[in-house]
Structures are given as C-alpha cells and as structure tokens.
Design a protein around this motif. Structure first.
Motif, PDB file in Angstrom:
ATOM      1  N   THR A 801       0.813  -1.090   0.098  1.00 22.70           N
ATOM      2  CA  THR A 801       0.095  -0.045   0.096  1.00 22.70           C
ATOM      3  C   THR A 801       0.748   1.392   0.068  1.00 22.70           C
ATOM      4  OG1 THR A 801      -1.794  -1.217   1.329  1.00 22.70           O
ATOM      5  CG2 THR A 801      -1.645   1.328   1.339  1.00 22.70           C
ATOM      6  N   LEU A 802       1.955   1.240   0.776  1.00 25.96           N
ATOM      7  CA  LEU A 802       2.834   2.495   0.690  1.00 25.96           C
ATOM      8  C   LEU A 802       3.388   2.559  -0.625  1.00 25.96           C
ATOM      9  CD1 LEU A 802       4.883   1.691   4.215  1.00 25.96           C
ATOM     10  CD2 LEU A 802       3.482   3.737   3.769  1.00 25.96           C
ATOM     11  N   PHE A 803       3.760   1.441  -1.234  1.00 28.92           N
ATOM     12  CA  PHE A 803       4.425   1.642  -2.607  1.00 28.92           C
ATOM     13  C   PHE A 803       3.460   2.209  -3.681  1.00 28.92           C
ATOM     14  CE2 PHE A 803       5.090  -0.077  -7.011  1.00 28.92           C
ATOM     15  CZ  PHE A 803       6.460   0.529  -6.957  1.00 28.92           C
ATOM     16  N   ASN A 804       2.340   1.663  -3.440  1.00 26.47           N
ATOM     17  CA  ASN A 804       1.253   2.516  -4.356  1.00 26.47           C
ATOM     18  C   ASN A 804       0.946   3.820  -4.158  1.00 26.47           C
ATOM     19  OD1 ASN A 804       0.859  -0.017  -5.822  1.00 26.47           O
ATOM     20  ND2 ASN A 804      -0.731  -0.766  -4.294  1.00 26.47           N
ATOM     21  N   CYS A 805       0.935   4.141  -2.837  1.00 19.49           N
ATOM     22  CA  CYS A 805       0.628   5.564  -2.502  1.00 19.49           C
ATOM     23  C   CYS A 805       1.873   6.487  -2.880  1.00 19.49           C
ATOM     24  CB  CYS A 805       0.207   5.855  -1.040  1.00 19.49           C
ATOM     25  SG  CYS A 805      -1.099   5.103  -0.535  1.00 19.49           S
ATOM     26  N   LEU A 806       3.085   6.094  -2.446  1.00 16.26           N
ATOM     27  CA  LEU A 806       4.273   7.042  -2.513  1.00 16.26           C
ATOM     28  C   LEU A 806       4.839   7.191  -4.103  1.00 16.26           C
ATOM     29  CD1 LEU A 806       6.298   5.659   0.528  1.00 16.26           C
ATOM     30  CD2 LEU A 806       5.127   7.800   0.249  1.00 16.26           C
ATOM     31  N   THR A 807       4.649   6.278  -4.880  1.00 17.92           N
ATOM     32  CA  THR A 807       5.043   6.169  -6.253  1.00 17.92           C
ATOM     33  C   THR A 807       4.098   7.287  -6.887  1.00 17.92           C
ATOM     34  OG1 THR A 807       3.908   4.078  -6.586  1.00 17.92           O
ATOM     35  CG2 THR A 807       6.201   4.076  -6.293  1.00 17.92           C
ATOM     36  N   ALA A 808       2.872   7.153  -6.484  1.00 20.68           N
ATOM     37  CA  ALA A 808       1.546   8.102  -7.193  1.00 20.68           C
ATOM     38  C   ALA A 808       1.855   9.618  -6.911  1.00 20.68           C
ATOM     39  CB  ALA A 808       0.502   7.647  -7.082  1.00 20.68           C
ATOM     40  N   TRP A 809       2.133   9.677  -5.394  1.00 16.74           N
ATOM     41  CA  TRP A 809       2.289  10.999  -4.710  1.00 16.74           C
ATOM     42  C   TRP A 809       3.513  11.708  -5.169  1.00 16.74           C
ATOM     43  CZ3 TRP A 809       0.758   9.222   0.784  1.00 16.74           C
ATOM     44  CH2 TRP A 809      -0.448   9.091   0.992  1.00 16.74           C
ATOM     45  N   LEU A 810       4.505  11.073  -5.521  1.00 17.19           N
ATOM     46  CA  LEU A 810       5.790  11.770  -5.948  1.00 17.19           C
ATOM     47  C   LEU A 810       5.969  11.742  -7.366  1.00 17.19           C
ATOM     48  CD1 LEU A 810       8.055  10.185  -3.343  1.00 17.19           C
ATOM     49  CD2 LEU A 810       7.801  12.524  -3.436  1.00 17.19           C
ATOM     50  N   ALA A 811       5.140  10.975  -8.116  1.00 20.39           N
ATOM     51  CA  ALA A 811       5.194  11.019  -9.699  1.00 20.39           C
ATOM     52  C   ALA A 811       5.256  12.377 -10.379  1.00 20.39           C
ATOM     53  CB  ALA A 811       4.217   9.968 -10.200  1.00 20.39           C
ATOM     54  N   PRO A 812       4.321  13.429 -10.134  1.00 18.24           N
ATOM     55  CA  PRO A 812       4.455  14.537 -10.675  1.00 18.24           C
ATOM     56  C   PRO A 812       5.909  15.209 -10.452  1.00 18.24           C
ATOM     57  CG  PRO A 812       2.378  14.315  -9.548  1.00 18.24           C
ATOM     58  CD  PRO A 812       3.422  13.216  -9.110  1.00 18.24           C
ATOM     59  N   ILE A 813       6.490  15.011  -9.429  1.00 15.52           N
ATOM     60  CA  ILE A 813       7.903  15.591  -9.050  1.00 15.52           C
ATOM     61  C   ILE A 813       8.930  14.846  -9.849  1.00 15.52           C
ATOM     62  CG2 ILE A 813       9.153  16.369  -7.320  1.00 15.52           C
ATOM     63  CD1 ILE A 813       6.640  16.667  -5.395  1.00 15.52           C
ATOM     64  N   LEU A 814       9.160  13.625  -9.415  1.00 16.08           N
ATOM     65  CA  LEU A 814      10.271  12.806  -9.733  1.00 16.08           C
ATOM     66  C   LEU A 814       9.573  11.984 -10.790  1.00 16.08           C
ATOM     67  CD1 LEU A 814      11.774  11.847  -5.976  1.00 16.08           C
ATOM     68  CD2 LEU A 814      12.285  13.755  -7.660  1.00 16.08           C
ATOM     69  N   VAL A 815       9.554  12.558 -11.842  1.00 11.40           N
ATOM     70  CA  VAL A 815       8.953  11.728 -13.115  1.00 11.40           C
ATOM     71  C   VAL A 815       9.654  10.837 -13.441  1.00 11.40           C
ATOM     72  CG1 VAL A 815       7.383  13.854 -13.680  1.00 11.40           C
ATOM     73  CG2 VAL A 815       9.878  13.464 -14.843  1.00 11.40           C
ATOM     74  N   PHE A 816      11.058  10.769 -13.616  1.00 12.89           N
ATOM     75  CA  PHE A 816      11.746   9.748 -14.099  1.00 12.89           C
ATOM     76  C   PHE A 816      12.073   8.604 -12.863  1.00 12.89           C
ATOM     77  CE2 PHE A 816      13.318  13.432 -16.361  1.00 12.89           C
ATOM     78  CZ  PHE A 816      12.888  13.091 -17.637  1.00 12.89           C
ATOM     79  N   THR A 817      12.311   9.001 -11.784  1.00 12.45           N
ATOM     80  CA  THR A 817      12.495   7.989 -10.880  1.00 12.45           C
ATOM     81  C   THR A 817      11.468   7.067 -10.338  1.00 12.45           C
ATOM     82  OG1 THR A 817      14.227   9.356  -9.673  1.00 12.45           O
ATOM     83  CG2 THR A 817      13.396   7.825  -8.277  1.00 12.45           C
ATOM     84  N   MET A 818       9.965   7.984 -10.414  1.00  6.68           N
ATOM     85  CA  MET A 818       8.943   7.029  -9.912  1.00  6.68           C
ATOM     86  C   MET A 818       8.475   6.133 -11.117  1.00  6.68           C
ATOM     87  SD  MET A 818       8.205   7.871  -6.875  1.00  6.68           S
ATOM     88  CE  MET A 818       9.964   8.102  -6.979  1.00  6.68           C
ATOM     89  N   GLU A 819       8.770   6.485 -12.305  1.00 11.31           N
ATOM     90  CA  GLU A 819       8.669   5.489 -13.338  1.00 11.31           C
ATOM     91  C   GLU A 819       9.513   4.258 -13.233  1.00 11.31           C
ATOM     92  OE1 GLU A 819       6.735   5.013 -17.502  1.00 11.31           O
ATOM     93  OE2 GLU A 819       6.277   5.441 -15.431  1.00 11.31           O
ATOM     94  N   GLU A 820      11.160   4.801 -13.004  1.00 12.47           N
ATOM     95  CA  GLU A 820      11.901   3.440 -12.786  1.00 12.47           C
ATOM     96  C   GLU A 820      11.677   2.607 -11.558  1.00 12.47           C
ATOM     97  OE1 GLU A 820      16.842   2.767 -11.941  1.00 12.47           O
ATOM     98  OE2 GLU A 820      15.762   4.769 -11.693  1.00 12.47           O
ATOM     99  N   VAL A 821      10.793   3.215 -10.428  1.00 14.16           N
ATOM    100  CA  VAL A 821      10.410   2.415  -9.386  1.00 14.16           C
ATOM    101  C   VAL A 821       9.315   1.656  -9.687  1.00 14.16           C
ATOM    102  CG1 VAL A 821       9.636   2.507  -6.945  1.00 14.16           C
ATOM    103  CG2 VAL A 821      11.309   4.248  -7.694  1.00 14.16           C
TER     104      VAL A 821
END
Length: 981
Positions: A801-821
């Motif tokens: 659940t943490l993974f699903n939330c954090l990757t989405a919440w940070l996606a607009p900011i760290l666009v490359f890193t969240m895609e990699e994760v």
C-alpha cells in the motif's frame, strides 16, 4: 549475563532479505533519456488524453517563452512548475492537457537578423521586407526546435508535436482578427503621446520591455523669469521684482520642449532673494527665486549661495506665465510658459516646480492635455512639438540646437545635454548644476537607455465606453476580471489591480518589420478607420493561407480593399503590433481552437508565469480578452519568483554566478532540478548554488533508498497472502491511519499548488516515520518471521500500500525516478506510473484514537532509544538487541498505552521490563517525556544464530538448538515450502 557466542551455522540464506535490482546509485543523467525514449515510443501523452477524455478539463495555458536562445534556469523553474501543476491535476482526476507554445515575433529576433546583416555589410532597409521576415521566421523556427528538446529533457510532458507558435499562419490570422475586433468596437485610435523610445532600436517600447538600471544624469536648476502675474509681495508684483520660478530637471535635453511649469496647491512656496554669493556665481546677489519652502535650503546649497532671505509667501496660481529660459535663441522660444496645477508635483526633491515638456513625459502630457481648453482660450498654442526624431537628433522644433543628439546609435549619451546647458548659461538662465545617480529606464533587450518621445502611435482606450454602454470601459472590465480571479499567492491580485488602476492607454504600435501588422486602413481625408467586415474577412483569409507576409506583398492594399474602396482614399498602416498583443491573444487561437486542441478550454484554468508578468503576459492577456470577450482568459493566476544564486544575488554572466540547467542535468539529472523546484518556496525568489544542489541530492538519495528498501521487501509479497486491515496488528493500522491523513494532505497540497509543503511532508514521513520507525521495527518480522506469520503478511500488505501511494504521490515531481520504481515492479510494456490516478485511500483507515495512543508509545520509545544510544557510545553494548532495559513509568496513562504490546520489538531490544514508579535518580530521562526513566541492562540468555535476538529460549527446540522457537518454526515452514532452511 548473556551468551552471545555465535553458531557455526550460517542462516543468512534463510532470511527474507530484500531482493531488488533497483540500483542504489541513481545514474539519472544516463537513465533519464531511456525513459524519455520509452514515453515517446508509447506516446504516453496521447494515452493520457484517451484515458481522460470523459473527465472534467483542467487547462494550464502556456505563457510562450521567446524563441531566441538556449533555455536558462528561469525557464527550467517555470516549465517545471507548469509540469507539476499539469501532471498533478491529471492524477487528481482531470483531463489536464498541456500545449506548449512559443513567442516568435518581435525585436530580439529582428535585432539578431540585423546583426547578421551588418556583419555582411548589408542594410536591412535595402532588402525586400518579406525576405527579411523570412530570415526572422527561420531563426525563430530553429530555436523552437532547440528549446523543445531542452524542455523535453526536463521531463515536461506536453503536446510537443503540436505546439502553438505565434508565427504560424493560423495564429497570425487570429491575432489580426483580434486587432480588427478592437478596431471595429471603437477602442483603437491613433494619437500622439510620449512613449518610451529606443534610439538604438528605433522603436517604441512597452513598459514590459523596460528594465531599470543605475545611470548618472546631468541635473540642472533653471530660471524661468516671471512674465506676468498678479498679487503683491510687500514691495510689488512678481514681475516688477524680476523674480524667476526655479525648476530642476535631470533631462536638460528636454528644456527646448518645455511648454509649461507645474506646481502643487498643497505645497507652500516663498519668494527668496540671494543675499550673498561668490562673484561670478550663476545665482547672483540680488536675484529673486520662487521655490517650495521645504526645498529652499537644499536649492541654495546646490547653487553655492552663502546667504539668502525669504521675502514672503507666493501662491503660484497668481502667476499667469513665465518666459522660456531659451527665449531669443535662434529667434525661437518666444511663447508664454503658463503655470499649471498638477497632482504629480511634490516637495520631496527639486524645487517644488516641475518643468513640463508634454512631448517627453506622461505626467507632463496629462497635465498639458487636461488644461487644453483653458490654454486655448488664453490664446496659447497647445500643439506638442516633435523636438527629437527617431534617431535622437533635435528637429526644427528645437531652434538653435541643430545637430545635437540625445543618445547615439550605441546607446551612449550625446551632446544635447551640454549644448542646452551652454545655451542656458549664455542666456543667464542657469542657477546650478550637478549630477544624480538614479534608476533610469533601459531597453530590456539592448540594455541601452531610452527616452520619452512624442510620436504618433496606435493606442487602445482604457477609459472610453465600449459599444456605448456607460461605464463599460476596458479599465472597468479588467478590474472586475481581476476581482473574479484566484491568485496564487494572493498578493498578486493587489499588484495587478494597482497596475491596472493607474496604467495609461495601451500603446499597440511598434516601428518594426517582424511581427503581425496593425491591419487597418485610415481614410486620408477624415482620419477615420475603415470598418468593413468584408475587408477584414479578406485580410484574415489571406493570413490563414500566406501568413502576415500577405500584408507586405506588392499590391496588398488593392487586394484587400478590392473594388469596394479606392486605394487613393485610404492609407494602409504598416506599423507592427506590440508582441504583448500577440501573446495576449493566444487564448483566441489556442484555447478556443477546438478543432486543433479539443482537450483545452476557455477561459483557461490557470496562467502561470514569473512575477514580472503582472506587467507582461498576465496584463496583456487580461486587456486583450477583456477588449474582445469582456472577461479574463483565466480563472486563476499563479506567480513565481526569480532565480538567485546561493547567496541571494541576482544571477548574471558578469558575476559568473549563473547556473545552467543543462549543467545540472548533465551532472545530476533532471529529477534533481525538479526536486529543487518542488522543495522551494516559489512565491519568493529561489536560491540555487552548489550547496543547495548538494542538499537536494542528499534529500533525493534518502527518498530513493526508502523506495529501494520497499522494492526489496516487496519481492516476497504475494497478493493472495494480503491481510485485511481489521486483522492487522496495531502498528500496521497506525501506518494505514497515517496514509489516510496523508492522502488528504497530499491532495490538498496539490490543489493549493503548495509543492514545498508536499515535499516536506512526504520526506518527513518517509525518512522519520517509515525508515527510522516503522521499517526499523518491522525488519525483524519481515526478515525472520515464519511464512504463515500474520504480522509479517500484514507488514508486506502495508508495504504494498505504501508503494502504491508513494509512487503516485511523488510521480508529478520525480517523473523519471517514479517511473523507474514503478516499472521495477510492473515491467509490462504498456505500464507507466504516469497513467495512474492518485490511489483512493479509504477514509475509514483513519483512527485518531489509535494515533493518540501511539504517540504515547513512541514517546516511551524515544526515551529508551536515547538511553541505548549512550550505551552504544560508551561501548557497553554493541547493538540494541544485546539490551533488556528496565523502564520505570510514573504516568498511569502511559503505562496503560503500553499494555498488550511487545515493547521489546518496538524498541528493538531482546527484552524489556516495565515498572511502575519514578525510577532511580541515576536513570536516563528526557525532559520532553516526563515520568519515564530507563535503567539499561543486558539481556539474559543466548544469542539466536538467525535473528540475533538474545533469549533464554534459544536451544529449547531440539531440531534447531541455536535459534529461538520463532525462528525454528520459520525454518520448518521454509523447508516445507522447498526454500533454503
């Protein structure tokens, strides 16, 4: 005593240790282009549009950057903020399309092409205008391509293959149509007013094209002899006393254009006589001056007067007129110089009188025009002279000063000031002179000083009723629109409102070649504009097919007037539109062009630019839309500050303190730049230097490591083993509670465009609440618990659940890193974190009572860990698992909160004992947690060879005599599952 003798058996292969290929070192400079290529190949922008086609529209309209060079750090800040808005609104459930655009007309490009021509020995004026315009078009097109690639490298997601350009034929046609709407409504007129004029660039400039720099001006105090007037001062009338009104100016070259003197009825004036002065002094003994009382002492000091006396009060309203100080020079300047009351006059500096040259100052012009009828009735000629031509030379309207020049082609001060001062001195009209360092207007592009110069220009009325509706003026429309607009930060509203309240009529014309022309015809006899729908239609149609070049083609006038009107009767205007009108019109050919961009809306949801655009794009867009639509083209306006160096100084090449976004991307990656933007308070000026970049890199590394740990542990997660929240231990339910609270915070922060708060909140959550608390506690359960353990399965469920939330919440900011994760877990070809919405976090996960209880538990934990840290530092223990402290609790509510919890797990020790009471004086305490005392002690028993916990139960399982019963059960279950045991 505890027995920590290690077993010979290595159980490391039996632990559920993190497993991931996700690298600790990001390698962003080389990895980010891979994601860009992937997104382009899958056309992620088109997938977003298809996915969101039925959602409500959110449109951030792009303020067009200028297509004339590589992007700088200000561009990076601006585009990143726009991307944060656009991406986050998409993930909040909108169809948030982003269409980038470019401003392609105007002086900077024209100037570059002229430089190229001069380098080749060519004269721009000898080249057919459409050939020159074609050179400008090619220049702009090249830089559009360069900047497009640089913006894409920042991770900006948009319709890059279908941007808008102000030089595209359809755009030029619509800009002309908008201008013709303004003309047809009666708002456009040709007038003569002082405008800021660049001698170097030979064109009028708008306020938005001006910057203020330090400049040293000549300052002079000049005598205007009283010519006629009434009212007595003890011994007689002013003119009988040979008195002079004294003025002060820092533009001596404007004296030939003087036509009046302005005064203020609110200022006290007196008649003063020079009692003592050096021989040969300009201000000679016996001369009488009329000066503001508050400034008399300073004036006589500048004039090197040793002693002066005040004779009496003076009311300037009783002075009918003065003589011009250059009277008699070359037979000119014989006219009267009237005294006029003016609101702009103060006694802060000068003499309390303002030399008034209506051809060279807005205040001067306004006071002259306001008194026009009165002056005419007195027989005074109200004609405003054209004393200075477009090259800065005096004209015939400045008799006796032929050949003098105010500013030369290189922007340097000419000889006009000295010629005027010499003439004044010879006429006995000088009282004093000096120099003044002050802020003076310069062209934003050439960086050279400008002058105010009276020239015929095209204007839009600010205060004339539109369409005959009383009180419906462009100014009132604009002010109403400002009040209806949301501003972020809110102070932007007052700033724009103040500018709109006081601004003069809008100057639209520029004397240039590259741009959209003012597409109107003027009747040569009446001076009236031709208002013909058929002519306007032909112009618009021609521009659609050929661009604005059609206006400058041979036979254009006859083509557009056709058989309906004679070319002999009409003048075809060839002035170019102010580029702010171009960019101010973008709403009409972008937001309202549903055929080309069906996913945009008008008005736009937001305009977002730097704070300088209150006088620029926000301003011109508001005026243009109010003129043609009656309201603003935007619902909200977001403003950001400027980029400064690490010490807060303005970045400049001369200081060597500029930071290029390309350099940061090459060394660290675009996500670092994006994190810096999101972490900063954009409402203020943003600082950027080596130390700030390093701080951002450190913050990024912590976030990345947290996500890496999540990925490593989720390698052991199977969704079929997920645990329902109602069956989870309290610690897991606490984390779910925090996610429920954070979900509200994150969504609201994105809605409020408060990215700094968002980054701070998520960073603290990930670093403090997860890494230093939850993960630290649950490592033992995740690594060592049996496969069947509810605690372990619950923890894995929470990690998912943490993974699903954090990757989405940070996606607009760290666009490359969240895609990699994201792709590390979901490597499917069509998968992307940027095709997700923010996950729905159930509101019933929120449990404030549970959170309050765990605040108490965590308070006790802080005291215990504080005590153990001292034990480690003093080397009495090597790790916290060697300890089994005694904890004294004097607060019954704290003791109750601990009931039922395995506190040894929570404080990461092998054992713990709680005792009611204050505890011994030598125990460890924290002031902020009263009533808790810790007495460190060593754990009893043997150390488990698998989990390293110290327990007396080690050895109680015959099959696995060197581990605890918990670990023995884990090993049996692993063996049964065919795993290493």
């Amino acid at each position: 005593m505890n027995d920590t003798v290690a077993s010979e058996t290595d159980y490391s292969a039996t632990l559920f240790l993190p497993q991931t290929d996700f690298p600790m070192r990001a390698g962003l400079p080389t990895r980010e282009p891979v994601w860009l290529e992937r997104w382009e190949k899958m056309d992620i922008y088109a997938l977003q549009r298809e996915q969101a086609k039925d959602r409500p529209l959110f449109t951030l309209h792009d303020g067009p950057p200028y297509a004339n060079g590589n992007i700088h750090i200000g561009h990076a800040l601006n585009k990143t903020l726009k991307d944060l808005v656009s991406r986050s609104m998409q993930m909040l459930g909108y169809n948030s399309a982003y269409v980038p655009g470019w401003d392609c007309h105007g002086l900077p490009i024209e100037w570059k092409i002229e430089e190229q021509y001069r380098a080749k020995g060519l004269d721009k004026n000898e080249v057919p205008i459409n050939e020159f315009r074609a050179e400008c078009r090619r220049f702009a097109a090249n830089w559009v391509d360069v900047q497009r690639d640089e913006f894409k490298r920042l991770g900006i997601l948009g319709e890059w293959d279908n941007p808008y350009l102000t030089m595209s034929f359809d755009a030029e046609a619509q800009i002309a149509r908008e201008l013709m709407k303004v003309a047809s409504s009666g708002q456009l007129y040709r007038g003569s007013k002082p405008v800021m004029w660049s001698v170097v660039e030979r064109t009028a400039l708008a306020e938005a094209e001006i910057e203020y720099q330090d400049y040293e001006s000549d300052a002079i105090w000049v005598k205007f002899p009283v010519r006629s007037g009434g009212g007595d001062i003890s011994s007689g009338a002013f003119h009988d006393l040979n008195a002079s009104v004294l003025i002060w100016t820092t533009t001596p070259w404007t004296i030939p254009a003087n036509r009046a003197i302005s005064y203020s009825p609110r200022i006290d004036y007196g008649l003063y006589e020079v009692a003592e002065a050096p021989d040969g002094n300009w201000a000679a003994r016996g001369e009488k001056y009329i000066i503001a009382d508050a400034l008399a002492k300073e004036v006589f000091s500048k004039a090197r007067v040793d002693k002066f006396v005040r004779i009496g009060d003076v009311d300037p309203a009783n002075i009918t007129s003065c003589s011009h100080p250059l009277r008699g020079l070359a037979g000119g300047y014989e006219f009267e110089v009237p005294l006029l009351a003016g609101e702009h006059v103060t006694d802060d500096a000068g003499t309390g009188f303002v030399h008034t040259a209506p051809g060279h100052g807005l205040d001067d012009f306004e006071v002259w025009m306001a008194n026009g009828r009165q002056l005419t009735e007195r027989g005074i000629d109200t004609h405003i002279p054209y004393c200075v031509d477009d090259a800065g030379f005096y004209t015939k309207d400045a008799p006796g000063l032929d050949g003098a020049r105010v500013i030369d082609d290189s922007g340097k001060k000419g000889d006009a000031n000295q010629r005027v001062i010499t003439a004044l001195a010879e006429a006995g009209a000088m009282a004093a002179r000096g120099r003044l360092k002050h802020q003076y207007p310069h062209s934003w592009r050439s960086k050279k000083p400008v002058i105010y110069r009276n020239t015929p220009q095209w204007f839009v009325y600010m205060d004339r009723d539109i369409g005959g509706a009383e009180g419906d003026t462009l100014r009132t429309r604009a002010l109403r629109a400002i009040d209806a607009t949301r501003f972020v930060p809110p102070q932007g509203q007052n700033r724009l409102r103040a500018m709109m309240q006081d601004r003069p009529d809008w100057v639209l014309s520029r004397q240039r070649a590259w741009g959209v022309p003012i597409t109107v015809f003027v009747n040569k006899q009446t001076g009236e504009l031709l208002k013909s729908e058929t002519v306007n239609h032909r112009i618009g149609q021609a521009f659609e097919e050929e661009g604005a070049d059609a206006w400058f083609a041979d036979g254009a006038a006859a083509r557009f007037l056709a058989d309906e009107y004679s070319v002999d009767d009409y003048e075809m205007v060839t002035d170019i539109l102010d580029v702010w009108f171009d960019s101010g019109s973008t709403h009409s050919f972008v937001l309202r062009n549903k055929q080309k961009w069906p996913h945009l809306k008008f008005p736009a949801s937001m305009y977002l630019e730097g704070s300088d655009q209150h006088r620029g794009w926000f301003h011109s867009s508001l005026l243009e839309s109010c003129a043609t639509n009656g309201h603003a083209p935007y619902d909200s306006v977001l403003t950001h500050g400027f980029t400064m160096d690490g010490e807060g100084r303005k970045m400049s090449k001369s200081l060597g303190n500029t930071v290029a976004p390309q350099d940061i991307i090459k060394q660290y990656g675009a996500d670092i730049l994006r994190l810096w933007v999101a972490s900063s308070d954009y409402s203020e000026d943003l600082r950027l230097g080596k130390q700030i970049v390093q701080t951002t890199v450190d913050s990024y590394r912590k976030l990345r490591n947290t996500l890496r740990w999540l990925l490593g542990n989720l390698a052991h997660y199977d969704p079929k083993d997920a645990v329902q929240p109602s069956e989870m231990p309290e610690l897991e339910r606490l984390i779910l509670h925090r996610l429920a609270v954070l979900d509200e915070t994150v969504r609201q922060a994105y809605r409020d465009y408060d990215y700094k708060k968002l980054v701070s909140t998520l960073s603290n959550f990930m670093n403090i609440e997860l890494s230093a608390f939850y993960f630290d506690i649950r490592k033992d359960a995740l690594y060592c618990d049996p496969i069947s353990s509810v605690r372990r399965r619950a923890a894995l469920t929470v990690l998912d659940t943490l993974f699903n939330c954090l990757t989405a919440w940070l996606a607009p900011i760290l666009v490359f890193t969240m895609e990699e994760v994201w792709l590390e877990r979901h490597p499917e070809d069509d998968s992307s974190v940027h095709l997700r919405l923010f996950p729905n976090v159930p509101g019933d996960w929120r449990d404030d009572a549970l959170a309050a209880k765990w605040q108490k538990i965590r308070a006790v934990r802080r005291v215990v860990t504080g005590a153990l840290e001292i034990e480690r530092r003093e080397k009495r223990i090597g790790a916290s698992l060697e300890a089994a402290p005694k904890v004294y609790i004097a607060d019954p509510t704290l003791m109750a909160a601990l009931d039922g919890h395995d506190m040894a797990d929570i404080v990461i020790t092998s054992g713990i004992v709680f005792i009611e009471g204050e505890g011994p004086a030598e125990g460890f305490r924290l002031d902020e947690v009263p009533g808790v005392t810790v007495v460190p002690a060593l754990a009893e028993g043997r150390r488990c060879a698998r989990s390293w916990k110290v327990s007396e139960d080690v050895g109680s399982d015959a099959e696995y005599p060197d581990v605890t019963p918990r670990d023995a059960q884990a090993l049996r279950e692993r063996r049964a599952a065919g795993l290493p045991s």
